[in-house]
Design a protein around this motif. Structure first.
Motif, PDB file in Angstrom:
ATOM      1  N   ASP A   1       1.391  -0.820  -0.293  1.00 44.30           N
ATOM      2  CA  ASP A   1       0.269  -0.099  -0.087  1.00 44.30           C
ATOM      3  C   ASP A   1       0.623   1.335   0.077  1.00 44.30           C
ATOM      4  O   ASP A   1       1.634   1.814   1.334  1.00 44.30           O
TER       5      ASP A   1
ATOM      6  N   GLY B   1      -5.405   1.016  -2.367  1.00 38.31           N
ATOM      7  CA  GLY B   1      -5.700  -0.459  -2.470  1.00 38.31           C
ATOM      8  C   GLY B   1      -5.845  -1.226  -3.813  1.00 38.31           C
ATOM      9  O   GLY B   1      -5.095  -2.109  -4.151  1.00 38.31           O
TER      10      GLY B   1
ATOM     11  N   ALA C   1      -1.944  -1.617  -4.927  1.00 42.54           N
ATOM     12  CA  ALA C   1      -1.204  -2.717  -3.693  1.00 42.54           C
ATOM     13  C   ALA C   1      -1.585  -3.901  -5.232  1.00 42.54           C
ATOM     14  O   ALA C   1      -0.552  -5.156  -5.027  1.00 42.54           O
TER      15      ALA C   1
ATOM     16  N   LEU D   1      -0.280  -4.496   2.660  1.00 39.66           N
ATOM     17  CA  LEU D   1      -1.045  -3.657   1.737  1.00 39.66           C
ATOM     18  C   LEU D   1      -2.035  -4.249   3.258  1.00 39.66           C
ATOM     19  O   LEU D   1      -1.838  -4.018   4.189  1.00 39.66           O
ATOM     20  N   ASN D   2      -2.733  -2.779   2.475  1.00 40.20           N
ATOM     21  CA  ASN D   2      -3.914  -2.950   3.744  1.00 40.20           C
ATOM     22  C   ASN D   2      -5.110  -3.683   3.553  1.00 40.20           C
ATOM     23  O   ASN D   2      -6.088  -3.321   2.693  1.00 40.20           O
TER      24      ASN D   2
ATOM     25  N   THR E   1       0.798  -2.082   7.233  1.00 39.87           N
ATOM     26  CA  THR E   1       1.227  -0.646   6.571  1.00 39.87           C
ATOM     27  C   THR E   1       1.004   0.433   7.842  1.00 39.87           C
ATOM     28  O   THR E   1       1.586   0.753   7.485  1.00 39.87           O
TER      29      THR E   1
END
Length: 331
Positions: free
Chosen positions: A13, A98, A101, A125-126, A303
């Motif tokens: 992210d 998002g 990513a 990543l989130n 993240t």
């Protein structure tokens, strides 16, 4: 092809700490001595991260079809997908971030399939941003499995003192118990055995966690989950010559494993396995997806939006993930 493996590092992210841990890790000469690291992300975000860290570094943009086997210490080569604006807010959930990513990871898989990179190392990543960006996955592991059409896979966490492989991961506890079945437990035991044998351990010692306190204590706790879901898998694994023991109480199994009694622990659900690893230190843990046709390692932290952009993140987990990617990658 270069004798050193080419390691694709996905940026994760872009609003999180991924760009920073990448920049800090690529200040270590040992990475370049053993591999050609290639960032897959947005060059301008890597440049912004370097500025936040007060690091002067040259960023060399690359395209997907470029030769990726030429890298030099003192510069960062980046396959520049140019997906997010330069002023993307740091430390905030963003659908744009998002989606980016996801696309970084998708590009890395394409490069791996073409043998342009020999391993993938992922920054975090989130999950909320990922899903707001239109990709309904619970995390990296499931994306990798889907995009490589892999059905039999598992998440393994590795630290200097403890290795843990998971039967279930990113689902609620009640759903996890439903999904724990003898065939899945057996497959994870097999993956653990094969992975460690591939790493040079001739006869790995595998400890399998129970589900209930004290592994059910012969039916005293729970509703017979150990007898129904775990014991048949352990017995089948033993019949196939695998050195496995269980189900064992998790509260003592992890202590025994880090002491050296077992080479790896099979955890039944996410927090059962993640908790002990993270107690040992976030900077030491590495996430490895087992069962994929390509090598993938990852940091074992998120993240960290609360410290993103502040230049204070620790790069230890990313460095360890890079070391393991280099070690596992085909040369």
């Amino acid at each position: 092809m270069s004798k050193k493996p080419i390691i694709g590092i996905t940026m994760g992210d872009p609003a999180g700490v991924g760009p920073e841990v990448i920049v800090k890790s690529l200040q270590e000469k040992e990475v370049y001595q053993n591999a050609h690291p290639i960032v897959i992300g947005d060059a301008k975000i890597i440049q912004r991260a370097a500025k936040d860290l007060n690091i002067k570094i040259s960023i060399t943009p690359k395209k997907l079809d470029d030769d990726l086997s030429q890298t030099s210490f003192g510069e960062i080569a980046c396959v520049d997908l140019d997906l997010v604006p330069e002023n993307l807010a740091v430390g905030e959930v963003s659908p744009v971030a998002g989606d980016a990513a996801f696309q970084y990871l998708e590009a890395a898989i394409q490069l791996a399939n073409k043998n342009k990179i020999q391993a993938i190392c992922t920054a975090p990543l989130n999950k909320e941003a990922l899903q707001k960006g239109g990709h309904m996955y619970p995390g990296h592991t499931e994306i990798l499995a889907d995009l490589t059409q892999t059905e039999d896979f598992s998440m393994m966490l590795s630290s200097p003192k403890l290795k843990v492989i998971h039967v279930t991961t990113h689902i609620g506890l009640l759903d996890a118990i439903q999904k724990i079945k003898p065939d899945r437990v057996f497959n994870v035991i097999k993956l653990a055995d094969k992975t460690l044998k591939d790493a040079g351990i001739e006869q790995p010692k595998i400890g399998v966690c129970g589900i209930n306190p004290h592994a059910g204590e012969n039916g005293l706790f729970g509703y017979g989950e150990e007898e129904e879901k775990i014991i048949p898998a352990v017995q089948l694994a033993k019949e196939q010559g695998i050195n496995v023991e269980g189900p064992l109480p998790a509260d003592t199994l992890f202590f025994r494993a880090q002491r050296g009694d077992f080479d790896i622990v099979v955890a039944m659900y996410h927090d059962q396995g993640h908790g002990p690893i993270k107690v040992l230190g976030l900077e030491a843990g590495v996430n490895i997806t087992v069962g994929l046709p390509i090598i993938r390692t990852s940091v074992d932290h998120g993240t960290a939006f609360d410290i993103a952009g502040k230049g204070i993140v620790d790069e230890g987990s990313m460095l360890e993930a890079l070391r393991q990617a280099i070690e596992l990658a085909p040369k």
